[in-house]
Design a protein around this motif. Structure first.
Motif, short mmCIF file in Angstrom:
data_model
loop_
_atom_site.label_atom_id
_atom_site.label_comp_id
_atom_site.label_asym_id
_atom_site.label_seq_id
_atom_site.Cartn_x
_atom_site.Cartn_y
_atom_site.Cartn_z
N LYS A 20 0.83 -1.19 0.00
CA LYS A 20 0.00 0.00 0.00
C LYS A 20 0.87 1.26 0.00
O LYS A 20 0.62 2.22 -0.72
N LEU A 21 1.92 1.18 0.81
CA LEU A 21 2.85 2.30 0.88
C LEU A 21 3.50 2.56 -0.48
O LEU A 21 3.62 3.69 -0.94
N GLN A 22 3.87 1.46 -1.14
CA GLN A 22 4.55 1.61 -2.41
C GLN A 22 3.64 2.13 -3.51
O GLN A 22 4.08 2.80 -4.43
N GLU A 23 2.39 1.80 -3.38
CA GLU A 23 1.45 2.31 -4.37
C GLU A 23 1.36 3.82 -4.28
O GLU A 23 1.22 4.52 -5.28
N ILE A 24 1.42 4.33 -3.03
CA ILE A 24 1.36 5.78 -2.86
C ILE A 24 2.71 6.41 -3.16
O ILE A 24 2.80 7.43 -3.82
N ASN A 25 3.75 5.77 -2.68
CA ASN A 25 5.08 6.34 -2.88
C ASN A 25 6.04 5.30 -3.44
O ASN A 25 6.71 4.59 -2.70
#
Lengths: 530, 681
Positions: free
Chosen positions: B51-56
């Protein structure tokens, strides 16, 4: 026509506007009027939408053409021209039906196959016709919401043909020029330079801050063909630009036969339409698109839009007479074939509907004035358009289904005065069964023979006519490669101009152009006036 | 940049939204970090990082965490689950790429996943790339076409899948057909073709490949001559045409069949008038080999000397200008001589392999040249007077021209098998570009093509030199047409001019003189020619006195090849600093140097030429001399000129006060004349 139970009387019987005929112009007008809140009654004598812009199955098309063509027999003796109306203040003027088509010739070469698939055809009456992505008609559809009812597909390619039978790609974009194998390197250079000039000219007209004018005023007023020559464009490129991009009809190099010599300004406008169309929709490959299920979808879409806004639709309902005020001669209403009289302030009519000449003699001047637009004009130098439809097995160009082909003037035979346009459409746009294609041909002409001759010449250039088995030995390899003809219709259509007459307007017939520019323009003009 | 519009200033509500987003991201990040530190690799934890990587997508730590997690899970998972774990990773990368197609972390992670050995879905990778590269959106498309991440990744996948180079070539064709303004595609094409030609793949022989590519790139150039991507490829092709299968050419000094006269210390006053006189004070003379392509492997084993001279078996061949470099056009060895009678020297190259050009051309055919060394032992008094550049010049006598001819021709070391097709290819190109006259690119290209043809026909006396007039005119036109790049055109003009001058003995003799004051030494005067660059040095190796005054030179670069040079006039040029004279320090024979009336010493905030030269510190260590930092560049040039007698630096921006002259005298103890004044000894 099948006998259907009579309609119940219409209610209400009073409208602001009555529109007769469901062609593109009529439908646009009906949609415009009803969306502005007016009460509109939209009638059509046919059992389908679209009138002369309809897309029909092969049998329906055949019967429509026959019933609307100039019949060899004199029209049956009509009843006395002027009948007293039910109401004493009104007089009724009988209407006559003008036939738009002549020299209709329909031949089937493989009835069995066609019979089997007969309902899978959607053949246009007004073909060849396409829509530019940047067309006014598209803008209008987007504005009115009619786009919700139609889906378009892109025309894959356009070609220029000549008597050799070779089809060369129209280099209409940078990538196309790059890929083109028929242009020499120098031609590529000149053509791209010209396109860039046009583009910078367009960019400038948007941006008024720059003062440098790329094309001088003097050049803008000069004939386009001279301007192209000034740009050192060789003849073959000139002809591509004139006939396959600007979509001109008349031979611009022949002053005697050219009825419409294009000015540079107009030429640039036409190129602008093409250029703007190229990039307008990301899923369209080129400049041209075609509605799935045929051109008949367009008027229908506008009609649906109108219906949503409250317009009332009655098909299979011809009108037989106009009702005029006895005293003032003003238009009051129409009499339907059912006998019912319907009243309205304004009336828009299909181009086929005329007033018989004999009826006019007994009318007062004011009444004549009201009917002015419905009086058939004796036209000098009458322009006609010869159209042809072919159903073929296979495609004129392998790997390509939907394509436009242009034969510039003189490219097929020396006497060819105007450009012939051919549009091939396939099952991708749902107009025919899978392994077949429908081909539309058109050419402007002065008389039927001239037009039909040109059409046949273009057809033989692209298509193989079925020959009896015994002759098969004559066929050579080049013949073999051409697709086989299954069905053919030839007809010549009159070009009727629309007329706006205050209360009564007559709409134009399907014109000779490739798109709806003029048709829609006239409808918009009429709608605004109303 | 790249046609992207700057975003308008954000509105207050957007600010609020982005603040909320930032808060969420921060929360996510802290949760993730605590997972990372505690080495938690549960399903939930991994999902959190996704999820974090999708945002950043730029969160590098998160990518590394995922790698650890994958390793951890792969160890414990049963083999059937391997694929699903790796597939999940690819999916995360794909989502991250949706956010930012240029995320390094994401692309590296993808490579890492693939290198884990999941080869089943490799075909999908190429499809994914094709999908990205065929994006509909115009703006995005332009970004993607040039996206080097995509191209790099593509090459990676191609290597993994062993996709054939022919297929990749077709892919570049498709991309170019779609939109030919695509440097990346053209570049990839050049790489693929080089490899295919080198492999001699079927249908990729140099001759037909070059012709085919020329025909293809013409379409781009002629369609839009202002678009540089096509030209870029074209120039590469032209370069290939000139160089492909081209044999080495070389010119030696002393040249084949020549007689050189070595004279003693007082050589300048001797009586010999041959222009092959060489003044030797140290009992040795240089042997110079000039190759038209940079070569490596010149050594005593590849070049053998056959003569009666002793102790020349293990000659040390040094590349000029850089001692430590492996490849160079100019190689020099010093031949010792110990005889008084004439000695014949035979030099042979290529008997044993080892000389290889930078383009991969291996010298295999033996090549040899012979010259005779004479000794002139008339001991004259050593030259003390000042050398003037304005008088004392006698015009050239025609009888020496015979010798000259052998000096200015380059010997072809091997048979040129591809000569005819290359000549033909250039000829066709010239014809093509004559049709495109009114464009600056067309003119530039025509000039380059004519120059290429001129190089090819330089051995044919009947036609050589025919193009120079046109080439010079083209560059003159270009300077007027495109003032933005006039320095470049000027340089090219200079190169063409020098090639013209050196193209025949006739044209060269117009610039050759003898200097009465210098023992009738040969002087080449190339003054007043608006030269901004030096070229054609391979034909000027014999020159000992060179006048380049009143030109527009910015640097002395290239002169290092003229190892025999003893008098050099660079006055009235545009040299701005001593570092621009750096190459002169290789000219060990230099006695007279005139750099007056330049712009040396201009206080430029950044001396750009210095960074082009080798590091000044690395060479300056040994003396231990204390050099004021403002004179360091001066010192580096002058300290190696061990024979310099006359030095002129008048008329520069540098303030040549007493301090400077005493510094110069200190560095160059041999100096007799400084700025036209005799120094008190």
């Amino acid at each position: 026509m099948i006998d259907l139970p009579p309609y119940p009387p219409l209610d209400p019987s009073n409208y602001y506007l009555i529109v007769v005929g469901t062609g593109v112009s009529e439908s646009v007008s009906a949609a415009a009027a009803s969306s502005s809140g007016s009460s509109v009654l939209h009638l059509d004598p046919n059992p389908f939408y679209g009138s002369h812009f309809a897309s029909l199955s092969l049998p329906d098309l055949t019967s429509f053409l026959h019933s609307n063509s100039v019949s060899p027999h004199p029209p049956p003796p009509s009843s006395p021209p002027i009948l007293p109306s039910n109401s004493h203040e009104l007089i009724s003027v009988d209407l006559v039906h003008r036939s738009l088509y002549s020299s209709v010739e329909i031949s089937s070469f493989d009835s069995e196959i066609l019979e089997e698939h007969s309902r899978r055809f959607n053949v246009d009456l007004c073909g060849p016709r396409v829509v530019f992505c940047a067309d006014e008609s598209i803008n209008l559809m987007l504005k009115s919401g009619a786009n919700n009812y139609v889906e378009f597909k892109s025309i894959d390619a356009s070609f220029v043909g000549d008597s050799s039978g070779e089809l060369r790609n129209v280099p209409d974009s940078r990538a196309a020029i790059f890929k083109s194998k028929s242009l020499t390197l120098l031609e590529k250079n000149l053509l791209m330079k010209f396109f860039k000039l046009v583009q910078s000219q367009l960019a400038e007209s948007d941006d008024t801050t720059t003062t440098t004018v790329k094309i001088s005023e003097e050049d803008m007023e000069s004939p386009f063909v001279d301007f192209l020559a000034k740009m050192r464009l060789p003849p073959n490129i000139k002809s591509i630009i004139l006939y396959a991009i600007a979509m001109l009809d008349y031979d611009q190099d022949n002053m005697e036969t050219c009825r419409h010599l294009l000015k540079t300004k107009e030429g640039i406008d036409r190129l602008a339409l093409y250029i703007k169309s190229m990039g307008r929709f990301s899923n369209a490959l080129g400049a041209l698109i075609y509605p799935i299920y045929g051109q008949g979808e367009l008027p229908q879409a506008f009609c649906r839009r109108a219906a949503v806004k409250g317009c009332i639709y009655v098909l299979r309902m011809p009108i037989t007479a106009l009702l005029l005020d006895k005293e003032t001669g003003d238009y009051k209403g129409v009499r339907l074939a059912s006998g019912q009289e319907i009243f309205s302030q304004k009336l828009i009519l299909d181009p086929c509907i005329n007033v018989g000449l004999e009826s006019l003699s007994s009318l007062t001047d004011q009444q004549n004035e009201t009917l002015r637009v419905l009086v058939p004009k004796a036209m000098i130098n009458k322009e006609k358009i010869a159209r042809g439809i072919c159903v073929i097995r296979g495609s004129v160009k392998s790997d390509i289904s939907n394509a436009l082909i242009v034969y510039p003037p003189k490219s097929l035979f020396p006497e060819q005065l105007t450009a012939i346009r051919v549009l091939q459409l396939g099952s991708g746009v749902a107009v025919c069964p899978a392994d077949m294609h429908v081909l539309y041909f058109s050419i402007l002409c002065e008389n039927d023979d001239q037009g039909i001759k040109a059409l046949l010449s273009a057809m033989s250039n692209l298509i193989r006519l079925p020959v009896p088995e015994s002759d098969s030995s004559v066929e050579n390899d080049t013949c073999e490669a051409k697709p086989l003809l299954l069905w053919r219709a030839l007809y010549v259509q009159e070009l009727v101009k629309g007329e706006f007459g205050g209360t009564i307007s007559s709409m134009p017939s399907a014109d000779g152009s490739l798109n709806y520019k003029e048709t829609v323009e006239s409808a918009v003009k009429v709608s605004k006036a109303i | 940049m790249h046609g992207r519009k700057r975003n308008a200033a954000s509105k207050p509500e957007e600010d609020a939204a982005s603040a909320a987003e930032a808060l969420e991201l921060r929360l996510l990040q802290s949760q993730f970090m605590s997972n990372h530190h505690q080495k938690i690799y549960t399903k939930e934890a991994i999902q959190l990082s996704a999820k974090l990587q999708e945002i950043n997508p730029e969160a590098y730590t998160a990518w590394n965490y995922r790698k650890l997690a994958v390793e951890y899970n792969l160890d414990s998972a049963d083999p059937s689950l391997v694929n699903s774990i790796l597939d999940k990773e690819l999916e995360v990368v794909e989502n991250a790429l949706k956010r930012n197609l240029k995320s390094y972390g994401a692309w590296y992670h993808r490579k890492w996943v693939l290198s884990k050995g999941q080869c089943s879905s490799l075909d999908k990778e190429l499809q994914l790339l094709n999908k990205y590269q065929k994006l509909d959106d115009e703006i995005k498309k332009n970004l993607v076409l040039r996206n080097f991440h995509l191209w790099n990744y593509r090459r990676f996948v191609v290597e993994l899948t062993k996709t054939s180079e022919q297929d990749e070539l077709q892919h570049t064709t498709d991309m170019i057909n779609d939109n030919f303004s695509n440097y990346s595609a053209w570049h990839n094409r050049s790489v693929l073709l080089s490899s295919l030609v080198a492999k001699k793949a079927d249908g990729f022989m140099p001759k037909e490949t070059i012709r085919r590519e020329f025909d293809y790139v013409h379409n781009a150039i002629f369609t839009e001559e202002d678009d540089q991507s096509g030209w870029f490829y074209y120039l590469w092709l032209l370069d290939q045409t000139v160089k492909m299968e081209t044999p080495l050419r070389a010119s030696p000094w002393p040249s084949d069949g020549s007689n050189i006269i070595l004279s003693g210390p007082g050589c300048f006053n001797g009586s010999s008038s041959k222009f092959t006189t060489y003044c030797s004070e140290s009992g040795s003379f240089p042997l110079i080999l000039y190759f038209d392509q940079a070569v490596s492997g010149v050594s005593s084993s590849t070049v053998t000397i056959d003569s009666e001279l002793k102790s020349n078996e293990d000659l040390v061949w040094e590349p000029v200008p850089e001692k430590n470099s492996q490849v160079s056009c100019v190689w020099v060895a010093r031949l010792k001589f110990d005889r008084t009678e004439p000695v014949k020297v035979k030099v042979s190259l290529g008997k044993s392999r080892g000389i290889v050009s930078s383009t991969g051309c291996n010298l295999i055919t033996p090549y040899e040249f012979v010259f005779t060394v004479h000794i002139d032992d008339t001991v004259g008094e050593s030259q003390e007077g000042i050398i003037s550049w304005t008088d004392g010049f006698d015009s050239w006598d025609a009888q020496s021209s015979k010798d000259l001819n052998s000096l200015i021709t380059l010997d072809q070391l091997e048979v040129d098998t591809g000569f005819e097709w290359r000549k033909q290819a250039i000829k066709i190109e010239i014809e093509q570009f004559r049709k495109l006259p009114d464009s600056k690119f067309g003119k530039l290209n025509l000039a380059k093509l004519l120059m290429a043809e001129e190089t090819m026909i330089s051995d044919d006396d009947a036609v050589k030199g025919v193009h120079y007039k046109e080439i010079l005119q083209l560059y003159n036109d270009l300077m007027a047409l495109d003032s933005w790049h006039d320095q470049y055109y000027k340089d090219e003009h200079s190169v063409a001019l020098l090639r013209k001058v050196t193209s025949s003995t006739e044209s060269l003799t117009r610039h050759l003189f003898r200097n009465r004051n210098m023992n009738s030494i040969v002087c080449l005067r190339l003054n007043n020619l608006t030269l901004s660059r030096i070229a054609a040095l391979e034909k000027l190796l014999f020159v000992q006195m060179l006048d380049l005054s009143h030109n527009e030179l910015h640097s002395a670069e290239g002169l290092e090849a003229m190892q025999l040079l003893c008098c050099l006039n660079l006055s009235h040029n545009r040299i701005k600093s001593f570092s621009a004279l750096h190459s002169l320090r290789h000219l060990k024979q230099l006695r007279v140097l005139d750099v007056s009336h330049n712009h040396i010493g201009c206080k430029h905030p950044v001396d750009t030429t210095r960074y082009l030269c080798s590091s000044s510190f690395s060479n300056s260590g040994e003396t231990g001399r204390k050099v004021p930092s403002k004179y360091r560049d001066t010192y580096l040039v002058l300290r190696d000129l061990m024979k310099l007698k006359q030095f002129d630096i008048r008329g520069n921006d540098l303030i040549a006060g007493e301090e400077f002259s005493s510094f110069v005298r200190q560095v160059v103890p041999t100096l007799v004349w400084l700025d036209g004044n005799k120094l008190a000894s």
